[in-house]
Every structure is written in structure tokens, then in C-alpha cells.
Write an enzyme that holds these catalytic residues in place. Sequence first.
Site, PDB file in Angstrom:
ATOM      1  N   GLU A   1     -10.114   3.528 -14.123  1.00 23.23           N
ATOM      2  CA  GLU A   1     -11.270   3.963 -13.091  1.00 23.23           C
ATOM      3  C   GLU A   1     -11.578   5.365 -13.366  1.00 23.23           C
ATOM      4  OE1 GLU A   1     -12.081   3.024  -8.678  1.00 23.23           O
ATOM      5  OE2 GLU A   1     -10.232   3.659  -9.173  1.00 23.23           O
TER       6      GLU A   1
ATOM      7  N   GLU B   1      -3.407  -2.532  -3.893  1.00 20.43           N
ATOM      8  CA  GLU B   1      -4.348  -2.257  -4.881  1.00 20.43           C
ATOM      9  C   GLU B   1      -3.773  -1.620  -6.016  1.00 20.43           C
ATOM     10  OE1 GLU B   1      -8.498  -0.275  -5.435  1.00 20.43           O
ATOM     11  OE2 GLU B   1      -8.393  -0.893  -3.339  1.00 20.43           O
TER      12      GLU B   1
END
Length: 355
Positions: A179, A174
Site C-alpha cells: 500500500e 485487516e
Amino acid sequence: MFFKAAVVSIPLLGSAVASPLNQPSFKPSDQKVSPARGPSFIFNETSPTVDLDFHAESVSAYALQETYDASNWFSKFSVQNIADPTHGFVNYVNQATAQSKGLYKTQNNQVYIGVDSKTVLNSNGVGRDSVRLQSNRAYTHGLVIADFAHVPGSNCGSWPAFWMVGPNWPDQGEIDIYEGVHVNTYNQMTLHSSSGCVPVYNQNGGQSGTHVSEADCGAGGGFNGCGVQSNSATSYGTAFNANGGGVYATLWTSSGIKVWYFAARSVPANIKSGNPDPNTWGTPQANFAGCNFDAKFSNMNIIFDITFCGDWAGGVWGSTSCASINPSCNAYVAQQPQSFGDSYWLVNSVKVYSV
């Protein structure tokens, strides 16, 4: 999109000092947390996978493989009407519902991806309506350039992310490109993998950001990740938008993963012209090297989402200034729909080039 063992600048109660986001009681080893990026059933295992690593050194190696923009977006991304793997106070709606409610649309040649900002909810209910998207095409290696006119604002309870993930998490990895949570204005870039990927950050030109979490990207079964916090106070949320938007560029090769952030006024000319040359972009914000990346990261789809509370944002709620407004993250999100009027993505384009 997993719970982070990291440090992010979020105002504390009575303090403006950055605070550790994971306390011992929140560690995955103490509290079982299912994969936030989703178990393998979420992903379309029949979607095409493109290996973009041609091992070429010249600028001409960066050949455009895919453009995602308002002209083709709905045919190239799928809406994921699923339960949130991060246990957020969110209701990921299907495409018909998203479009009928105006949460997912094109406007002025841009793609809008938003949340419900009108409905007062029951804090014990299903959560606030939102949209989660996954690209139909998967990639192994590439130069991913995302041009954002607007990103979700820095709001208490919110947890937006733009990221890439492979099936069978964490074995195929990932990459969290953009974020953060709550009222933060500093972006965090994080890798999650199976155990044994321990990057170094001082090779190939270094990085401007700061390593803030685990040494091993597979720590805690992959949940913790190895993160880098941006050194730019305009790299995330409301400050990013006030600065005119901008571009995130991610270079993923066999030898490493690098992430750059450019404010709109500072986007390199070679990105604007469609002839990107990372060698001219200066020091990246994040620079992960020294891991067997081909063994840990592959077959990745692009994801957009906006969730609320959950494993990360909910887990650190009590240590932020947001808790002085309401002691419960879910209750705040349920009762304050007007707080999320700027919780939306406005995307000019996402382009993927070969490397």
C-alpha cells in the site's frame, strides 16, 4: 486501506525529506472516517473460511491450498461494484463494464486489473473508473505469496492496495500487505484491529523496515493502524516495476505476521519451486509479534483495489509536491487521465499455503 497515521517518503513542496502523513486535522478523532476496508455488508459472509494453521514445524507443513492465476481468476474473485469506503474519487465498476472497457482481463497468462486512463472527468462527478476485487475464499492463517509482474505506478492522486480483511471490521482485523499513495516508492505494511493489539518488532529475527505509526493497531477505533515502512526504495510503485517486478510473501500464524519483499531477480528458489520455506528467507521487512493475533485477525478475504484521493491520499495532498501541479487532488485526477496509464496490476499468481 484506512487513513494512515504514518510516515511515508513522499516529496514535499521544495523538499525531498520524508514527511508525516497525518496532521492533527486529519486524525479520525477529529474527522469521522468510515471503514476503508468496508462495512460488513461488503463481504460475503457465506464464503468458505479455511483455518490454515496446522502447527507443524517442517517445510512440508506449507501445503498449497489455493492458486489464483489467469486460468481460474475470474471464478475465484468477485468484482465489488460498491461506493468506495475510503471516500476516494473513484467509480468501482461492475465486472461486465470492467471487461468491456479493458480494465479487467487476462493477457499472456497474467491478470490485468486497471483503471480508466483516457477520460477527462468532472472533478465534482463520480470519479475515475477502477476495479476492486475480493477473493471468494476467506482464510484464517496462511502463507500468502503474491507474484507481481507490474503494480500500479507511483502517480499523484493514486492509492493502490493489496490486502486482507475480515468481516465486522475492525473486530476481525485487516492486513495491508502492499500500500502507498502518490509518488512514493517505499511500501507500507499495516495492521488494523480492535483495540488491544500492541505488537513488538524486535522478536523472532527482527525486521528491516521501520515502525512508523501507532503502537496499538486499534488506535483511533482501528482507523490509524500500526504500520511498518519498507527500507527498500524499490518496494513500491514505479521503482518496483523498473526493478523487474517481484514477490510479496506474508506469513500469518497465531504467533505473528511477517512480510517479505523480493525483487524478481532475488526470489528464493524454494518459492519458485512451490516449496516455500520462510526460515531461509532472511529478515522480513515487517515482523509483527507479541499480540493475541487469533483474537484480533480471522476469516480474511484477499482484496485488490486502486482508488484515488480519498481519506489518505486526499488528506495528505497539500503536503506533497503533487499540490504544486494542482491544489485539488480530485481536480488533478479528473483532468489528467494520461497520468494513470501505468496504474494497473499485472499478476502472475497469488498462492496460499497452509502453515
